[in-house]
Write a protein that holds these residues in place. Structure first.
Motif, PDB file in Angstrom:
ATOM      1  N   VAL A 250       1.313  -0.978   0.078  1.00 56.48           N
ATOM      2  CA  VAL A 250       0.043  -0.078  -0.202  1.00 56.48           C
ATOM      3  C   VAL A 250       0.617   1.206  -0.099  1.00 56.48           C
ATOM      4  O   VAL A 250       1.546   1.563   0.801  1.00 56.48           O
ATOM      5  N   GLY A 251       0.563   1.782  -0.924  1.00 56.22           N
ATOM      6  CA  GLY A 251       1.751   3.177  -1.340  1.00 56.22           C
ATOM      7  C   GLY A 251       2.411   3.248  -1.931  1.00 56.22           C
ATOM      8  O   GLY A 251       3.183   2.344  -1.944  1.00 56.22           O
ATOM      9  N   GLY A 252       2.969   4.476  -3.240  1.00 54.32           N
ATOM     10  CA  GLY A 252       3.256   4.250  -4.543  1.00 54.32           C
ATOM     11  C   GLY A 252       4.598   4.850  -4.474  1.00 54.32           C
ATOM     12  O   GLY A 252       5.014   5.000  -5.580  1.00 54.32           O
ATOM     13  N   GLY A 253       5.280   5.332  -2.629  1.00 56.85           N
ATOM     14  CA  GLY A 253       6.736   6.248  -2.812  1.00 56.85           C
ATOM     15  C   GLY A 253       7.329   5.280  -2.722  1.00 56.85           C
ATOM     16  O   GLY A 253       7.911   3.979  -2.997  1.00 56.85           O
ATOM     17  N   ALA A 254       8.492   6.003  -2.314  1.00 60.16           N
ATOM     18  CA  ALA A 254       9.689   5.032  -2.667  1.00 60.16           C
ATOM     19  C   ALA A 254      10.281   3.788  -1.486  1.00 60.16           C
ATOM     20  O   ALA A 254      10.339   3.063  -2.212  1.00 60.16           O
ATOM     21  N   ALA A 255       9.630   3.848  -0.367  1.00 54.81           N
ATOM     22  CA  ALA A 255       9.390   2.670  -0.252  1.00 54.81           C
ATOM     23  C   ALA A 255       8.307   1.218  -0.714  1.00 54.81           C
ATOM     24  O   ALA A 255       8.596   0.516  -0.749  1.00 54.81           O
ATOM     25  N   GLY A 256       7.022   2.236  -0.851  1.00 57.09           N
ATOM     26  CA  GLY A 256       6.210   0.786  -1.687  1.00 57.09           C
ATOM     27  C   GLY A 256       7.310   0.118  -2.431  1.00 57.09           C
ATOM     28  O   GLY A 256       6.831  -1.223  -3.107  1.00 57.09           O
ATOM     29  N   LEU A 257       7.378   1.078  -3.809  1.00 58.28           N
ATOM     30  CA  LEU A 257       8.024   0.648  -4.654  1.00 58.28           C
ATOM     31  C   LEU A 257       9.615  -0.711  -4.863  1.00 58.28           C
ATOM     32  O   LEU A 257       8.836  -0.943  -6.114  1.00 58.28           O
ATOM     33  N   SER A 258      10.065   0.563  -3.779  1.00 57.76           N
ATOM     34  CA  SER A 258      11.678  -0.421  -4.994  1.00 57.76           C
ATOM     35  C   SER A 258      10.476  -1.591  -3.302  1.00 57.76           C
ATOM     36  O   SER A 258      12.204  -2.494  -3.882  1.00 57.76           O
ATOM     37  N   LEU A 259      10.415  -1.723  -2.453  1.00 58.86           N
ATOM     38  CA  LEU A 259       9.363  -3.118  -1.814  1.00 58.86           C
ATOM     39  C   LEU A 259       9.347  -3.991  -2.797  1.00 58.86           C
ATOM     40  O   LEU A 259       9.194  -5.337  -2.824  1.00 58.86           O
ATOM     41  N   ALA A 260       8.839  -3.756  -3.478  1.00 54.84           N
ATOM     42  CA  ALA A 260       7.669  -4.034  -4.823  1.00 54.84           C
ATOM     43  C   ALA A 260       8.625  -4.838  -5.855  1.00 54.84           C
ATOM     44  O   ALA A 260       8.922  -5.542  -6.488  1.00 54.84           O
ATOM     45  N   CYS A 261       9.313  -3.650  -6.721  1.00 47.48           N
ATOM     46  CA  CYS A 261      10.450  -4.170  -7.418  1.00 47.48           C
ATOM     47  C   CYS A 261      11.813  -5.451  -6.672  1.00 47.48           C
ATOM     48  O   CYS A 261      11.407  -6.647  -7.301  1.00 47.48           O
ATOM     49  N   ARG A 262      11.642  -5.162  -5.317  1.00 44.69           N
ATOM     50  CA  ARG A 262      13.201  -6.215  -5.391  1.00 44.69           C
ATOM     51  C   ARG A 262      11.765  -7.670  -4.587  1.00 44.69           C
ATOM     52  O   ARG A 262      12.267  -8.729  -5.089  1.00 44.69           O
ATOM     53  N   LEU A 263      10.531  -7.349  -4.330  1.00 43.69           N
ATOM     54  CA  LEU A 263       9.812  -8.995  -4.338  1.00 43.69           C
ATOM     55  C   LEU A 263       9.856  -9.778  -5.316  1.00 43.69           C
ATOM     56  O   LEU A 263       9.915 -10.551  -5.595  1.00 43.69           O
TER      57      LEU A 263
END
Length: 404
Positions: free
Chosen positions: A14-27
């Protein structure tokens, strides 16, 4: 209003900032079968474009989004003297949120299980076997996403209780000058040749993008933000009187605040729901830097999910947080002079070691040596006092824009 059937993913972010998008890409890079990122649709709920800066060495995972890099760092002390240091092998890097978002979206769209859903996350709750996120989409329809794990990066409605709570608040101008005024190899991290507030500290911050273009910011560490008019006045004084830029054009502006607090941020809020990013304590309390900690945390979470268990490790170590709590209290009480403190750190500490210290990557022996270069008596008094101070809720600081 219609409701869509529940959709199932292995992970919802939930959330498309630095934390959310970084985690999604790593996943998705680590092999997670399906990852859905829920981020706000275009409109007032989407944050303004922001600037994220960090130091790193070698090749980074998001280098394609890096707009500028500096090999030299400079600090201007309150006495006007400049100190330029080379932090090799580290370099200072700048990412603009729009470029980072485009890169992350591209990676997610190429991944078999990656998806970005433009919707407003209304509720996040645990359910048997995982968690669910209820959303409202731009056309008004509601939908439910279910997942084994949900990682929530949305800002908290209120900060947890703290012994000390300051804010790093700032306004910056992207300026262009008719003649060359900047050295593109040198970033001015802290320029203390500006009037200082009664408590805390203020400094200028200059990131050259070319010889005739730069991001020029005025920043304060204090208890409350200023009005936009006050920032504009401070920026005008800094640009004209201190930097001596002469004529220039302001092409864009950014403004925001970052919490600087020794509050404890719970990272797990349910069996399958976790907080990440600033909401999960990733912002370094004494500096405001977040981006590098987000990358470390994202890598660790992706590895945990790949190995079959959902955990969110602490973004900063206990020693780093303890030292930050002492520094915040010493600044807030006025026991140390902020400009002199930070200037002395840069003058007395090898630059690469200092940046590793600010990133929480130094050994106890290195930290002891750095501590000897600080005002020992007031810092020792504060260190003895801090563990006995009560944690309490502080009024939430307000600003007209989101944090960078």
């Amino acid at each position: 209003m219609s409701r869509r059937a529940a959709e199932v993913s292995e992970v919802v972010v939930v959330g498309g900032g630095a934390a959310g998008l970084s985690l999604a890409c790593r996943l998705v890079d680590s092999g997670t079968s399906s990852v859905t990122v829920v981020e706000p649709p275009d409109g007032p709920s989407r944050p303004a474009e922001r600037t994220w800066c960090y130091w790193d060495e070698g090749v980074g995972d998001f280098d394609e989004a890096v707009e500028a890099t500096w090999s030299l760092l400079r600090v201007h002390g309150p006495d006007g003297r400049a100190l330029t240091v080379d932090p090799a092998p580290l370099s200072y890097r700048m990412v603009r949120s729009a470029a980072f978002e485009r890169l992350a979206h591209s990676r997610l769209n190429r991944a078999p299980g990656g998806r970005v859903l433009r919707a407003t996350a209304d509720t996040v709750r645990d359910v048997p076997g995982g968690a669910e996120v209820r959303c409202t989409e731009p056309d008004g329809r509601t939908s439910t996403l279910r997942a084994r794990h949900v990682f929530d990066s949305r800002p908290l409605p209120a900060l947890p209780p703290a012994r000390t709570q300051l804010v790093q608040h700032f306004r910056g101008w992207f300026v262009r000058t008719p003649t060359d005024r900047f050295d593109p190899a040198v970033a001015d991290l802290m320029d203390f040749r500006v009037p200082q507030p009664p408590r805390g500290l203020a400094f200028g911050y200059v990131l050259p993008l070319s010889a005739d273009r730069a991001l020029v910011e005025y920043t304060e560490f204090s208890r409350a933000p200023l009005t936009t008019e006050a920032y504009e006045s401070a920026l005008d004084h800094y640009s004209r009187e201190v930097l001596g830029l002469g004529a220039f054009t302001v092409e864009a502006a950014e403004q925001g605040l970052i919490p600087m607090t020794d509050a404890r941020f719970p990272r797990r809020i349910g069996p399958a729901v976790f907080r990440i990013g600033t909401a999960g304590g990733a912002t370094r309390p004494a500096t405001g830097y977040t981006f590098a900690a987000v990358q470390r945390q994202s890598r660790a979470i992706a590895a945990a999910v790949r190995d079959g268990h959902g955990t969110v490790p602490p973004p900063h170590g206990r020693r780093a947080l303890a030292m930050d709590a002492v520094l915040l209290r010493a600044l807030d009480t006025g026991r140390i002079n902020g400009p002199e403190f930070f200037t002395a750190l840069f003058r007395r500490t090898p630059p690469a070691r200092l940046l590793r210290f600010l990133d929480g990557a130094t050994s106890p022996w290195e930290e002891w040596r750095i501590g000897l270069s600080t005002p020992i008596a007031p810092m020792l008094r504060t260190a003895i006092e801090v563990p006995f101070l009560p944690r309490r809720f502080h009024p939430a600081p307000r600003t007209e824009k989101g944090p960078r």
